[in-house]
Design an enzyme around this catalytic site. Structure first.
Site, PDB file in Angstrom:
ATOM      1  N   ASP A   1     110.108  87.473  45.641  1.00 27.84           N
ATOM      2  CA  ASP A   1     110.108  86.690  46.880  1.00 27.84           C
ATOM      3  C   ASP A   1     110.602  85.276  46.604  1.00 27.84           C
ATOM      4  OD1 ASP A   1     107.895  85.840  45.457  1.00 27.84           O
ATOM      5  OD2 ASP A   1     106.430  86.394  46.969  1.00 27.84           O
TER       6      ASP A   1
ATOM      7  N   HIS B   1      97.631  89.169  50.318  1.00 25.12           N
ATOM      8  CA  HIS B   1      99.077  89.393  50.473  1.00 25.12           C
ATOM      9  C   HIS B   1      99.718  89.777  49.144  1.00 25.12           C
ATOM     10  CE1 HIS B   1      99.672  84.851  49.760  1.00 25.12           C
ATOM     11  NE2 HIS B   1     100.393  85.420  48.819  1.00 25.12           N
TER      12      HIS B   1
HETATM   13  C1  GLP Z   1     102.338  83.414  46.318  1.00 24.16           C
HETATM   14  C2  GLP Z   1     103.356  84.484  45.895  1.00 24.16           C
HETATM   15  C3  GLP Z   1     102.684  85.785  45.543  1.00 24.16           C
HETATM   16  C4  GLP Z   1     101.563  85.511  44.572  1.00 24.16           C
HETATM   17  C5  GLP Z   1     100.531  84.632  45.236  1.00 24.16           C
HETATM   18  C6  GLP Z   1      99.356  84.321  44.343  1.00 24.16           C
HETATM   19  O1  GLP Z   1     102.031  83.480  47.641  1.00 24.16           O
HETATM   20  N1  GLP Z   1     104.308  84.757  46.899  1.00 24.16           N
HETATM   21  O2  GLP Z   1     103.642  86.672  45.006  1.00 24.16           O
HETATM   22  O3  GLP Z   1     100.987  86.721  44.151  1.00 24.16           O
HETATM   23  O4  GLP Z   1     101.142  83.419  45.592  1.00 24.16           O
HETATM   24  O5  GLP Z   1      99.640  83.219  43.531  1.00 24.16           O
HETATM   25  P1  GLP Z   1      98.793  82.770  42.316  1.00 24.16           P
HETATM   26  O6  GLP Z   1      99.086  83.719  41.228  1.00 24.16           O
HETATM   27  O7  GLP Z   1      99.284  81.380  42.000  1.00 24.16           O
HETATM   28  O8  GLP Z   1      97.370  82.793  42.719  1.00 24.16           O
END
Ligand code: GLP
Length: 244
Positions: free
Chosen positions: A67, A137
């Site tokens: 993404d 998500h």
């Molecule tokens: C963002 C990304 C996701 C990721 C999520 C969690 O929204 N688009 O792909 O899994 O954050 O991030 P983190 O690993 O920093 O908690």
């Protein structure tokens, strides 16, 4: 679904990297789906370390972004293009032409989505690594995304904008839209490895492991995947039922 519980973040990162390295040994031209965020950064460090110690060779590996914000400059420190270059691609011997990116500067974002979807459908990734958002998500498929969604532009929820605003000067500067692989696109991966660390992910992990498929928790779509490995640290599984 296979669930591996690690004692902490470092162990989770090492396990994930080892799985990826083992797959590259079996298939040098592995197609790897690459997420961003704090969760996978330890895994990328381990992959870079393995490369430097000559335990991993990325010369035939193909990488695919999961993404990206839209719009954002590729060179912005907050873009996911920048993150992946900085955490991973710049430090291993992956070939530039084998890095498949989402262009966040595209003037024709819908076309960008259609083309990226086509590319992934033609050649599904062998392994999709995933993190998970606090609200469940995956990629940027926010709650109530359709399970048959494809690569597309999405509006972020208030909760995600707030979560991600820690990386920007303030909430106003945090992007409100992104381009993400859809849930169906993610499900087309041959294997999925989902990483989760920390108490704030425990609600999402509980839904994935203990609950039914539920559109309001996009991560639950993965329950139907035939080859899903969840690697979570102890904090991320603290709400799980004892029987699991
Ligand atoms: C963002 C990304 C996701 C990721 C999520 C969690 O929204 N688009 O792909 O899994 O954050 O991030 P983190 O690993 O920093 O908690």
């Amino acid at each position: 679904m296979m669930v591996i519980i690690s004692k902490n973040y470092n162990e989770m990162s090492k396990r994930a990297a080892k799985l990826v390295i083992d797959e590259i040994l079996k298939k040098p031209n592995l197609r790897l789906g690459c997420p961003t965020g704090q969760t996978p950064s330890g895994m990328y460090k381990e992959l870079v370390k393995a490369y430097k110690e000559k335990k991993a060779d990325f010369s035939k590996v193909h990488a695919y972004m999961l993404d990206e914000y839209y719009p954002i400059k590729k060179t912005s420190k907050n873009s996911y293009n920048y993150y992946l270059n900085d955490n991973f691609f710049n430090h291993v011997n992956i070939k530039k032409e084998n890095i498949n990116t989402i262009n966040p500067e595209s003037k024709t974002p819908k076309k960008e989505c259609v083309n990226y979807e086509k590319k992934l459908r033609k050649n599904p990734v062998d392994i999709q690594i995933l993190g998970v958002g606090v609200n469940g998500h995956i990629g940027f498929n926010e709650p109530n995304s359709n399970f048959n969604s494809k690569t597309r532009i999405v509006n972020l929820t208030e909760s995600t904008i707030k979560q991600n605003s820690r990386f920007f000067k303030n909430k106003e500067q945090a992007p409100k839209q992104t381009i993400t692989l859809g849930i169906e696109t993610i499900m087309s991966a041959k294997k999925i490895i989902l990483l989760a660390s920390g108490k704030n992910k425990t609600e999402a992990i509980k839904h994935l492991i203990n609950e039914k498929e539920d559109k309001s928790w996009p991560v639950t779509a993965l329950r139907k995947h035939k080859n899903l490995i969840v690697i979570a640290d102890k904090d991320a599984v603290s709400l799980l039922r004892q029987s699991n």
